[in-house]
Design a protein around this motif. Sequence first.
Motif, short mmCIF file in Angstrom:
data_model
loop_
_atom_site.label_atom_id
_atom_site.label_comp_id
_atom_site.label_asym_id
_atom_site.label_seq_id
_atom_site.Cartn_x
_atom_site.Cartn_y
_atom_site.Cartn_z
N THR A 576 0.83 -1.21 0.00
CA THR A 576 0.00 0.00 0.00
C THR A 576 0.86 1.25 0.00
O THR A 576 2.08 1.21 0.23
N LEU A 577 0.22 2.37 -0.25
CA LEU A 577 0.92 3.65 -0.16
C LEU A 577 1.30 3.94 1.28
O LEU A 577 0.58 3.59 2.22
N GLN A 578 2.44 4.61 1.44
CA GLN A 578 2.93 4.96 2.78
C GLN A 578 3.15 6.47 2.86
O GLN A 578 3.21 7.15 1.83
N THR A 579 3.27 6.95 4.09
CA THR A 579 3.46 8.39 4.32
C THR A 579 4.84 8.64 4.90
O THR A 579 5.27 7.94 5.82
N GLY A 580 5.54 9.62 4.33
CA GLY A 580 6.85 10.00 4.83
C GLY A 580 6.74 11.12 5.85
O GLY A 580 5.69 11.32 6.48
N ASP A 581 7.81 11.88 5.99
CA ASP A 581 7.81 12.94 7.00
C ASP A 581 7.20 14.24 6.51
O ASP A 581 7.11 15.21 7.26
N THR A 582 6.80 14.27 5.23
CA THR A 582 6.15 15.48 4.68
C THR A 582 4.86 15.04 3.99
O THR A 582 4.87 14.65 2.82
N PRO A 583 3.72 15.07 4.69
CA PRO A 583 2.49 14.54 4.10
C PRO A 583 1.86 15.43 3.04
O PRO A 583 1.11 14.94 2.20
N THR A 584 2.13 16.73 3.06
CA THR A 584 1.52 17.64 2.09
C THR A 584 2.51 18.72 1.69
O THR A 584 3.47 19.03 2.43
N ILE A 585 2.29 19.30 0.54
CA ILE A 585 3.02 20.48 0.09
C ILE A 585 2.01 21.43 -0.55
O ILE A 585 0.88 21.05 -0.87
N ASN A 586 2.42 22.67 -0.74
CA ASN A 586 1.58 23.68 -1.39
C ASN A 586 2.34 24.34 -2.52
O ASN A 586 3.53 24.65 -2.39
N GLY A 587 1.66 24.52 -3.65
CA GLY A 587 2.26 25.19 -4.79
C GLY A 587 2.01 26.68 -4.72
O GLY A 587 1.22 27.14 -3.87
N PRO A 588 2.63 27.45 -5.57
CA PRO A 588 3.46 27.04 -6.71
C PRO A 588 4.94 26.90 -6.33
O PRO A 588 5.31 27.00 -5.17
N GLY A 589 5.78 26.69 -7.39
CA GLY A 589 7.21 26.70 -7.24
C GLY A 589 7.82 25.36 -6.90
O GLY A 589 7.16 24.32 -6.84
N LEU A 590 9.13 25.39 -6.67
CA LEU A 590 9.90 24.20 -6.35
C LEU A 590 9.68 23.82 -4.90
O LEU A 590 9.94 24.63 -4.00
N GLN A 591 9.23 22.61 -4.64
CA GLN A 591 8.86 22.19 -3.30
C GLN A 591 9.63 20.92 -2.89
O GLN A 591 9.75 19.98 -3.67
N PRO A 592 10.14 20.88 -1.64
CA PRO A 592 10.77 19.67 -1.12
C PRO A 592 9.70 18.62 -0.80
O PRO A 592 8.62 18.94 -0.32
#
Length: 613
Positions: A576-592
């Motif tokens: 199954t899919l797993q979750t790392g230490d960053t569950p979400t990000i927000n755009g725009p631009g370059l995101q870790p």
Amino acid sequence: MIRYAPLLVLLLTSSCAPVAQRPTPTALLQNHTITLSFKGPATSEDAEDNPFTDTRLLVTFTHKDSGETHTIRGFYAADGNAAETSADSGDIWQTRFAPPKLGDWSYSATLHTGPLIAIDDDPSAGEAYPLKNATSTFTVIPGPAYGPDFRDFGRLTVDRNTGYFRSQNSDTYFLKGGADSPENFLGYADFDGTYKHSLEFREGESRPTEGLHTYATHLGDWNEGDPSWQNGKGKGIIGALNYLASTGMNAVYFLTLNIDGDGKDVWPYRDHLDFTRFDCSKLDQWEIVFSHAQSLGILLHVVTQETENERLLDDGETETYRKLYYRELIARFAHHPAIVWNLGEENGPADFSPNGQTSAQQRTMASYLKTTDPYKNTVVIHTHSVDTQKDELLPPLLNHTPLDGLSFQVNEPTQVHDEIKKWIHLSREAGHRWLIAMDEIGPWQIGAAADVDDPDHDSLRHHVLWGSLMGGAAGVEWYFGAHQKGNDLDTEDWRSRANLWAQTRHALDFFETYLPYPQMQPADELTPAADDYCLALPGQIYAIYLPSNSEPPQLDLAKHSGSYTIHWFSPKNGGTLQTGDTPTINGPGLQPLGSPPSDKTSDWTILVRKTTP
């Protein structure tokens, strides 16, 4: 027990004496094969008046509501039961038809005789032979959905806009994964008329074994209720297909002509020196195997010649011998809903095979196959392995519309991703987007090693499996190399690559479960890392394959705003899919994108999906 859909066989006769006939069912199933048997003149495979060249059965099927017609050529079938009797004589001609539309159908049959009428396209040519009960009607209803059976899935076609396989009956797409070896899969001891005519081989080939395939290790995979013939023959090859399907694989690659090639043990003819007479019982036994494969959801990748055989028929032209060959294959097997015609392995001149077919001959072959096949099944050509050979041989084929795509071979695994992207781009630029499948990985000596020698398959998983799919490939088949344990000719046990099948299934599951992949495009430029792959529907969904976590992954969302979830998937282990230490990000631009949930030294695939505007 393996489920089988009904197969209708009708016996139609021209004799004045009454002949017992099976009752005609009131309804048949869409895409399920109807086999019609007609009684014609008594003859034999070796008769002076050759039944394969000088007799032609045509059956025209008409759909009542639409007026759509399909004219299907028949074939000489000896006694009509040759798979069981090994008969080489009789008075039965047959045709096989898979009705594509629901509703009422009618048919009308004609039998004509005359010199070389089998390859004559004039329906009025020759002398008519009277057929009794040459017309009838039937009704087609929807088939039940029984999982993988292609007869219920619908005929596979190529979506010209996306370059992927798609069901003709729906918008359902299909990615293939399966076995490219043994290429002489049909060099099987239980088939009639099958033998090795020579043990000679050249450098660069697998060394042929003295015997034929038995697939003895797969006898235990045969199930009660599965097909066999002649009191239990065929259980090994049927069991092998059962095993392959049980791993989640859905494609098998095989040659139908290797007379001058590596194995020298596969051909449809009665004798490997006579290209005008076919072996009825052997071909009927092939049909039993092909039908079983389709019921398991296994695509038939039919490679119609080996590179050493390119000029065996008509010196490479599409004349009498090649036309007879293609018409027999089409008449007997084109009804299968998931079949791919491959013009030939490593087709075209090369240093090891300089007497190859020209691009004009390749185009003629593709046109003849596509025109003659009433179902217009997929036509591809197998490439050479080196990029410079592709650059020389493929451009003349780019805008030839009867050719649907490429059966891709690459010598160096690290080049797979970029080469596939290149030829997809060039075909799109030419106005005819090719389907490209990664079907043979090099180097030729190695290919895909057995699990005992390469249990993790890290390089294959990275460069070939995920490298091809993330580049837009329509699937992957695994070639076993010429110098491996269980190589491209002598493999008897598909369990030797169990780990590779599992990893392939993980990749296919990920694509089919989480990605609208027909709408996505390779977008490696959206990630700063040099060795990862990105597939994107920008602003909506992204998949990023990381061969390692050597540098923190990032994704350029460009001008796309909103919130995105991040999940991680293990290409090696699936799940199954797993979750790392960053569950979400927000755009725009370059995101870790953060770090994986575990094992930072392994490869991972990151799934980025938009959740809010």
